[in-house]
Design a protein around this motif. Structure first.
Motif, mmCIF file in Angstrom:
data_model
loop_
_atom_site.group_PDB
_atom_site.id
_atom_site.type_symbol
_atom_site.label_atom_id
_atom_site.label_comp_id
_atom_site.label_asym_id
_atom_site.label_seq_id
_atom_site.Cartn_x
_atom_site.Cartn_y
_atom_site.Cartn_z
ATOM 1 N N ALA A 37 1.869 -1.743 -3.516
ATOM 2 C CA ALA A 37 0.622 -2.043 -2.818
ATOM 3 C C ALA A 37 -0.317 -0.837 -2.831
ATOM 4 O O ALA A 37 -1.520 -0.976 -3.084
ATOM 5 C CB ALA A 37 0.915 -2.474 -1.381
ATOM 6 N N VAL A 38 0.222 0.345 -2.588
ATOM 7 C CA VAL A 38 -0.600 1.559 -2.583
ATOM 8 C C VAL A 38 -1.124 1.846 -3.987
ATOM 9 O O VAL A 38 -2.302 2.192 -4.163
ATOM 10 C CB VAL A 38 0.196 2.751 -2.017
ATOM 11 C CG1 VAL A 38 -0.536 4.057 -2.235
ATOM 12 C CG2 VAL A 38 0.472 2.542 -0.529
ATOM 13 N N ALA A 39 -0.276 1.695 -4.993
ATOM 14 C CA ALA A 39 -0.716 1.921 -6.376
ATOM 15 C C ALA A 39 -1.842 0.956 -6.742
ATOM 16 O O ALA A 39 -2.837 1.354 -7.365
ATOM 17 C CB ALA A 39 0.458 1.766 -7.333
ATOM 18 N N GLY A 40 -1.701 -0.289 -6.346
ATOM 19 C CA GLY A 40 -2.748 -1.272 -6.619
ATOM 20 C C GLY A 40 -4.057 -0.917 -5.937
ATOM 21 O O GLY A 40 -5.132 -1.018 -6.537
ATOM 22 N N LEU A 56 -9.582 1.236 -6.113
ATOM 23 C CA LEU A 56 -10.502 2.259 -5.624
ATOM 24 C C LEU A 56 -11.031 3.100 -6.777
ATOM 25 O O LEU A 56 -12.234 3.384 -6.863
ATOM 26 C CB LEU A 56 -9.799 3.149 -4.598
ATOM 27 C CG LEU A 56 -10.612 4.313 -4.043
ATOM 28 C CD1 LEU A 56 -11.773 3.792 -3.226
ATOM 29 C CD2 LEU A 56 -9.730 5.215 -3.199
ATOM 30 N N ALA A 57 -10.150 3.500 -7.676
ATOM 31 C CA ALA A 57 -10.566 4.306 -8.829
ATOM 32 C C ALA A 57 -11.577 3.549 -9.684
ATOM 33 O O ALA A 57 -12.543 4.147 -10.174
ATOM 34 C CB ALA A 57 -9.345 4.685 -9.660
ATOM 35 N N ALA A 58 -11.368 2.262 -9.856
ATOM 36 C CA ALA A 58 -12.304 1.463 -10.651
ATOM 37 C C ALA A 58 -13.704 1.531 -10.057
ATOM 38 O O ALA A 58 -14.686 1.761 -10.773
ATOM 39 C CB ALA A 58 -11.824 0.019 -10.734
ATOM 40 N N ASN A 68 -13.572 -3.298 -14.673
ATOM 41 C CA ASN A 68 -13.007 -4.628 -14.411
ATOM 42 C C ASN A 68 -11.529 -4.677 -14.783
ATOM 43 O O ASN A 68 -10.728 -5.292 -14.083
ATOM 44 C CB ASN A 68 -13.782 -5.703 -15.168
ATOM 45 C CG ASN A 68 -15.130 -5.973 -14.540
ATOM 46 O OD1 ASN A 68 -15.367 -5.659 -13.382
ATOM 47 N ND2 ASN A 68 -16.040 -6.543 -15.317
ATOM 48 N N ARG A 69 -11.171 -4.011 -15.905
ATOM 49 C CA ARG A 69 -9.754 -3.977 -16.299
ATOM 50 C C ARG A 69 -8.927 -3.180 -15.304
ATOM 51 O O ARG A 69 -7.818 -3.588 -14.947
ATOM 52 C CB ARG A 69 -9.612 -3.400 -17.705
ATOM 53 C CG ARG A 69 -9.846 -4.452 -18.771
ATOM 54 C CD ARG A 69 -9.636 -3.905 -20.149
ATOM 55 N NE ARG A 69 -11.011 -3.708 -20.651
ATOM 56 C CZ ARG A 69 -11.400 -2.772 -21.476
ATOM 57 N NH1 ARG A 69 -10.553 -1.909 -21.941
ATOM 58 N NH2 ARG A 69 -12.640 -2.688 -21.853
ATOM 59 N N LEU A 70 -9.458 -2.046 -14.855
ATOM 60 C CA LEU A 70 -8.747 -1.263 -13.837
ATOM 61 C C LEU A 70 -8.566 -2.075 -12.557
ATOM 62 O O LEU A 70 -7.513 -2.024 -11.919
ATOM 63 C CB LEU A 70 -9.510 0.025 -13.516
ATOM 64 C CG LEU A 70 -9.306 1.202 -14.438
ATOM 65 C CD1 LEU A 70 -10.275 2.318 -14.086
ATOM 66 C CD2 LEU A 70 -7.883 1.697 -14.372
ATOM 67 N N ASN A 71 -9.607 -2.798 -12.192
ATOM 68 C CA ASN A 71 -9.529 -3.652 -11.005
ATOM 69 C C ASN A 71 -8.467 -4.728 -11.182
ATOM 70 O O ASN A 71 -7.703 -5.016 -10.249
ATOM 71 C CB ASN A 71 -10.888 -4.298 -10.760
ATOM 72 C CG ASN A 71 -11.369 -4.112 -9.357
ATOM 73 O OD1 ASN A 71 -10.660 -3.612 -8.496
ATOM 74 N ND2 ASN A 71 -12.594 -4.514 -9.124
ATOM 75 N N ALA A 72 -8.399 -5.315 -12.363
ATOM 76 C CA ALA A 72 -7.395 -6.351 -12.635
ATOM 77 C C ALA A 72 -5.988 -5.772 -12.539
ATOM 78 O O ALA A 72 -5.079 -6.409 -11.981
ATOM 79 C CB ALA A 72 -7.621 -6.964 -14.008
ATOM 80 N N VAL A 73 -5.805 -4.564 -13.057
ATOM 81 C CA VAL A 73 -4.497 -3.907 -12.950
ATOM 82 C C VAL A 73 -4.153 -3.676 -11.485
ATOM 83 O O VAL A 73 -3.022 -3.920 -11.046
ATOM 84 C CB VAL A 73 -4.484 -2.577 -13.740
ATOM 85 C CG1 VAL A 73 -3.241 -1.767 -13.430
ATOM 86 C CG2 VAL A 73 -4.590 -2.851 -15.225
ATOM 87 N N GLY A 74 -5.128 -3.224 -10.711
ATOM 88 C CA GLY A 74 -4.900 -3.002 -9.286
ATOM 89 C C GLY A 74 -4.488 -4.274 -8.569
ATOM 90 O O GLY A 74 -3.538 -4.282 -7.780
ATOM 91 N N GLY A 92 -0.624 -8.001 -6.184
ATOM 92 C CA GLY A 92 -0.021 -9.328 -6.244
ATOM 93 C C GLY A 92 1.491 -9.255 -6.380
ATOM 94 O O GLY A 92 2.227 -10.014 -5.736
ATOM 95 N N ALA A 93 1.957 -8.322 -7.214
ATOM 96 C CA ALA A 93 3.406 -8.134 -7.365
ATOM 97 C C ALA A 93 4.014 -7.697 -6.039
ATOM 98 O O ALA A 93 5.099 -8.155 -5.666
ATOM 99 C CB ALA A 93 3.697 -7.107 -8.449
ATOM 100 N N SER A 94 3.316 -6.844 -5.332
ATOM 101 C CA SER A 94 3.797 -6.392 -4.029
ATOM 102 C C SER A 94 3.922 -7.565 -3.049
ATOM 103 O O SER A 94 4.927 -7.695 -2.346
ATOM 104 C CB SER A 94 2.844 -5.334 -3.465
ATOM 105 O OG SER A 94 3.189 -4.985 -2.152
ATOM 106 N N MET A 95 2.917 -8.412 -3.029
ATOM 107 C CA MET A 95 2.959 -9.574 -2.126
ATOM 108 C C MET A 95 4.076 -10.536 -2.506
ATOM 109 O O MET A 95 4.765 -11.073 -1.633
ATOM 110 C CB MET A 95 1.613 -10.293 -2.126
ATOM 111 C CG MET A 95 0.511 -9.516 -1.443
ATOM 112 S SD MET A 95 -1.036 -10.424 -1.337
ATOM 113 C CE MET A 95 -1.681 -10.182 -2.974
ATOM 114 N N LEU A 96 4.244 -10.754 -3.820
ATOM 115 C CA LEU A 96 5.307 -11.640 -4.288
ATOM 116 C C LEU A 96 6.680 -11.111 -3.880
ATOM 117 O O LEU A 96 7.525 -11.863 -3.376
ATOM 118 C CB LEU A 96 5.231 -11.808 -5.800
ATOM 119 C CG LEU A 96 6.305 -12.685 -6.431
ATOM 120 C CD1 LEU A 96 6.170 -14.121 -5.950
ATOM 121 C CD2 LEU A 96 6.208 -12.617 -7.941
#
Length: 66
Positions: A14-17, A22-24, A39-45, A50-54
């Motif tokens: 979650a923090v990495a995302g 934020l960096a984007a 936009n790509r950085l945002n998608a990675v975030g 999303g992985a964290s929530m899952l």
């Protein structure tokens, strides 16, 4: 695999995302990256978040508290 179902791993994702998102925004505002790259950085975030929530849901369904 069990490591991904631990609290530190879920929080770390979650923090990495959040940091990617934020960096984007910051890098785009400063003109360091293009809008497409931001936009790509945002998608990675969002993928990390999303992985964290899952994983959070999976841990809850398993009845785990670790």
């Amino acid at each position: 695999m069990e490591f991904l179902l631990t609290r530190p791993a879920v929080i770390g994702l979650a923090v990495a995302g959040a940091l990617f998102a934020l960096a984007a925004s910051v890098l785009q505002k400063k003109g360091v990256v293009t809008e497409a790259r931001a936009n790509r950085l945002n998608a990675v975030g969002y993928a990390f978040m999303g992985a964290s929530m899952l994983l959070f849901v999976i841990i809850g369904l398993r009845g785990g508290t670790s």
